[in-house]
Write a protein that holds these residues in place. Sequence first.
Motif, short mmCIF file in Angstrom:
data_model
loop_
_atom_site.label_atom_id
_atom_site.label_comp_id
_atom_site.label_asym_id
_atom_site.label_seq_id
_atom_site.Cartn_x
_atom_site.Cartn_y
_atom_site.Cartn_z
N ILE A 70 5.59 55.56 56.81
CA ILE A 70 6.38 56.77 57.09
C ILE A 70 6.51 56.96 58.60
O ILE A 70 7.60 57.24 59.12
N GLN A 71 5.42 56.78 59.31
CA GLN A 71 5.44 56.94 60.76
C GLN A 71 6.33 55.89 61.41
O GLN A 71 6.97 56.16 62.43
N LYS A 72 6.36 54.70 60.83
CA LYS A 72 7.22 53.64 61.39
C LYS A 72 8.68 54.05 61.34
O LYS A 72 9.44 53.77 62.28
N ALA A 73 9.08 54.71 60.27
CA ALA A 73 10.46 55.20 60.18
C ALA A 73 10.76 56.19 61.29
O ALA A 73 11.82 56.14 61.94
N ILE A 74 9.81 57.09 61.53
CA ILE A 74 10.00 58.10 62.57
C ILE A 74 10.02 57.46 63.95
O ILE A 74 10.86 57.79 64.80
N ASP A 75 9.10 56.51 64.18
CA ASP A 75 9.05 55.83 65.48
C ASP A 75 10.31 55.00 65.71
O ASP A 75 10.83 54.95 66.83
N GLN A 76 10.78 54.34 64.65
CA GLN A 76 11.91 53.43 64.78
C GLN A 76 13.24 54.17 64.90
O GLN A 76 14.09 53.81 65.71
N TYR A 77 13.40 55.20 64.07
CA TYR A 77 14.70 55.84 63.95
C TYR A 77 14.70 57.33 64.32
O TYR A 77 15.74 57.98 64.30
N GLY A 78 13.52 57.88 64.59
CA GLY A 78 13.45 59.26 65.06
C GLY A 78 13.42 60.32 63.98
O GLY A 78 13.36 61.52 64.30
N GLN A 79 13.40 59.92 62.70
CA GLN A 79 13.42 60.90 61.62
C GLN A 79 13.08 60.23 60.29
O GLN A 79 13.03 59.00 60.20
N ILE A 80 12.84 61.05 59.28
CA ILE A 80 12.65 60.56 57.92
C ILE A 80 13.36 61.54 56.99
O ILE A 80 13.10 62.74 57.04
#
Length: 255
Positions: A70-80
């Motif tokens: 989940i954090q990878k999505a936020i780090d990669q794309y700025g949101q979930i």
Amino acid sequence: MRLQGKVAVATGVCGGIGLSIVRKLVDEGARVIAVDLSQESLDKLKADYGDEVTTTVADVTKYGDVEAMIQKAIDQYGQIDIVINNAGIAFPKPLLEHDPDKDFDGVTSVNQKGVYHGILAAGKAMKRQGRGGVIINTSSVYGTMASELTFTYNVSKAAVDMMTKCAALEYGPHKIRVCAVAPGRVDTPMLHQYKDLGLWDHIKREQMRDEFTKPEEIADVIAFLASEQANCINGTTIYASDGFENFKFPLKPGS
């Protein structure tokens, strides 16, 4: 494209339904974190996509792994915005032949505990984000039907249905929807285990359309539930089964 600008995480992406989910999400405009256990399989999937898909290895039975994806999505794309808890396993076997460690604990860890981890980690991240979101769990018609050879699978999917209801109730104030999709018999490698049991032709005859549901059809339903078109659907399991749970033994010539 109904999911333009959205960021999704999907687990179990290297199986039949999972591959179709990733393809459909990308087609609908989403950027995707694609999650599975096999780096080799993920590398093959990644080769078919560009920057719209980022792959990561995670074991859904471990909460730390799920938090990290989940954090990878936020780090990669700025949101979930969307989390799809799709990972699942099944080993058809008569109940009296069960090894509890493998045939109950093993299946439950993925199908039930793994979904719980996804619901919890996604809910916490979406609450912190403060913009709502959608969590979609893969259930099964066998969550409400008894069947031979699939004792633990059925129990785990019944739990998925109840977790979906309870999470939706608690997450509602945070504008987080929680839904589930219950496929029937889908033409995937998991279903192909029934060929080895000599049951393939038998179970195919039970389908209303005389054919198994395609993985792409399940992905279509999931994409709809993830979209704003489904904003009024919450806390429920949508059956995508070609009527199998209601018409298990249709009367037809030659049957």
